[in-house]
Motif scaffolding. Structure first.
Motif, short mmCIF file in Angstrom:
data_model
loop_
_atom_site.label_atom_id
_atom_site.label_comp_id
_atom_site.label_asym_id
_atom_site.label_seq_id
_atom_site.Cartn_x
_atom_site.Cartn_y
_atom_site.Cartn_z
N ALA A 52 0.84 -1.20 0.00
CA ALA A 52 0.00 0.00 0.00
C ALA A 52 0.88 1.26 0.00
N PRO A 53 0.47 2.30 -0.74
CA PRO A 53 1.28 3.51 -0.83
C PRO A 53 1.20 4.40 0.41
N SER A 54 0.20 4.20 1.25
CA SER A 54 0.03 5.02 2.45
C SER A 54 -0.64 4.19 3.54
N LYS A 55 -0.90 4.81 4.69
CA LYS A 55 -1.58 4.12 5.77
C LYS A 55 -3.10 4.10 5.63
N ASP A 56 -3.59 4.78 4.62
CA ASP A 56 -5.04 4.87 4.43
C ASP A 56 -5.61 3.54 3.94
N PRO A 57 -6.75 3.12 4.50
CA PRO A 57 -7.39 1.90 3.98
C PRO A 57 -8.03 2.15 2.63
N VAL A 71 -6.18 -2.34 -5.03
CA VAL A 71 -5.45 -3.22 -4.11
C VAL A 71 -4.44 -4.07 -4.88
N MET A 72 -4.85 -4.57 -6.04
CA MET A 72 -3.99 -5.46 -6.80
C MET A 72 -2.94 -4.72 -7.61
N GLN A 73 -2.98 -3.41 -7.63
CA GLN A 73 -1.94 -2.64 -8.33
C GLN A 73 -0.70 -2.43 -7.47
N THR A 74 -0.74 -2.91 -6.24
CA THR A 74 0.43 -2.84 -5.36
C THR A 74 0.73 -4.24 -4.83
N ARG A 97 -15.74 -3.27 1.18
CA ARG A 97 -14.88 -3.97 2.12
C ARG A 97 -13.73 -3.02 2.51
N ILE A 98 -13.23 -3.16 3.71
CA ILE A 98 -12.14 -2.30 4.19
C ILE A 98 -10.84 -3.09 4.11
N TRP A 99 -9.94 -2.65 3.24
CA TRP A 99 -8.64 -3.29 3.05
C TRP A 99 -7.60 -2.47 3.81
N GLU A 100 -7.10 -3.02 4.89
CA GLU A 100 -6.13 -2.32 5.71
C GLU A 100 -4.79 -2.22 5.00
N SER A 101 -4.11 -1.10 5.20
CA SER A 101 -2.77 -0.92 4.66
C SER A 101 -1.76 -1.72 5.47
N ASP A 102 -0.79 -2.32 4.79
CA ASP A 102 0.25 -3.03 5.52
C ASP A 102 1.25 -2.07 6.17
N GLN A 103 1.05 -0.76 5.95
CA GLN A 103 1.91 0.21 6.61
C GLN A 103 1.40 0.59 8.01
#
Length: 277
Positions: free
Chosen positions: A57-62, A113-116, A72-78
């Motif tokens: 993920a590019p940032s901490k934003d879901p 999501v799949m672009q990262t 659906r809420i996809w959490e950032s791995d940051q």
């Protein structure tokens, strides 16, 4: 929670508070595509989401609606919290693309999501995370897409080393072959696997692979038993009696007559499903 709706309406009961009175602020429902999250156990269990992580993920934003039309809420791995997404292997790097990803498979993860993704440049991807209310039986999905342009002499093959599940750990993931091309989704699923409170997982490249493993997203849900409902014929009969009761007697009774707490003026059996008498 993800649950199959067997009818066109749904009853919601907030009850059983140990202190004070139960209350609710908001209730939101989201319709899903019919193929999504289908299991062999949906008549008896619902899915409680334990982890839904967007890697690279590019940032901490879901990521959620409108990028995910199902919200659906996809959490950032940051986003870092205690004992969640720790134990990262050396050589783990983040990659991304602006190209469109073909996600039209079964679960429809968002294109964004799949672009990262993360890649293991030293041949290994590993993470450790805690799963609330585990150990338990779970449904797990891994989402892969090849978003790097591999040269003709380059290959990306890897296996799941941990946790060791024979049918899955012995299988070689080759995304370009599994998904029939680059920038296409491959989503292997683990429909009923027992996971511990602390989940350590890792992907390791095969000896004949020139590129390390890649991971776009994961989704882990716990199977939770759906409580028994009162026999449908009994519900019909009791509701008919309730409408004939004098004054306000019975007017405050709504929902299922026996579960999770029985109406005051009836007696319920301890059988499953419960009956009235």
């Amino acid at each position: 929670m993800i649950i199959r709706a067997p009818y066109s309406s749904i009853d919601v009961c907030v009850c059983c508070a140990t202190t004070g009175s139960p209350f609710i602020s908001t209730l939101e429902l989201r319709p899903l595509n019919l193929s999504m999250y289908a299991t062999d156990y949906e008549d008896n269990f619902y899915l409680k989401v334990a982890a839904r992580v967007n890697f690279g993920a590019p940032s901490k934003d879901p990521i959620r609606y409108p990028d995910d039309p199902y919200d659906r809420i996809w959490e950032s791995d940051q986003v870092k919290r205690p004992n969640f997404l720790v134990g990262v292997a050396p050589g783990t790097e983040r990659i991304d693309t602006t190209k469109n990803i073909d996600v039209y498979n079964r679960e429809y993860p968002p294109i964004k999501v799949m672009q990262t993704a993360v890649v293991g440049t030293k041949g290994n991807l590993s993470y450790q995370l805690t799963l609330e209310d585990f150990p338990a039986n779970a449904r797990a999905f891994a989402y892969f897409a090849e978003i790097e342009n591999l040269r003709p002499n380059e290959t990306r093959k890897f296996k799941m080393e941990q946790p060791y599940v024979p049918d899955y750990s012995n299988a070689v993931v080759n995304i370009a072959e599994n998904a029939n091309g680059t920038y296409k989704l491959y989503e292997p699923s683990y429909m009923n696997v027992t996971l511990d409170f602390v989940l350590s997982f890792s992907f390791v490249k095969t000896p004949d692979s020139t590129k390390g493993p890649i991971l776009g997203a994961i989704e882990i849900s716990k199977y939770v038993q759906i409580g028994s409902k009162t026999d449908a014929l009994d519900v019909t009969a009791v509701n008919a009696v309730r409408t004939m009761l004098p004054g306000d007697q019975g007017n405050q009774d709504e929902g299922d007559p026996c579960t999770p707490t029985q109406w005051e003026w009836i007696i319920c059996s301890s059988s499953a499903p419960p009956t009235n008498y």
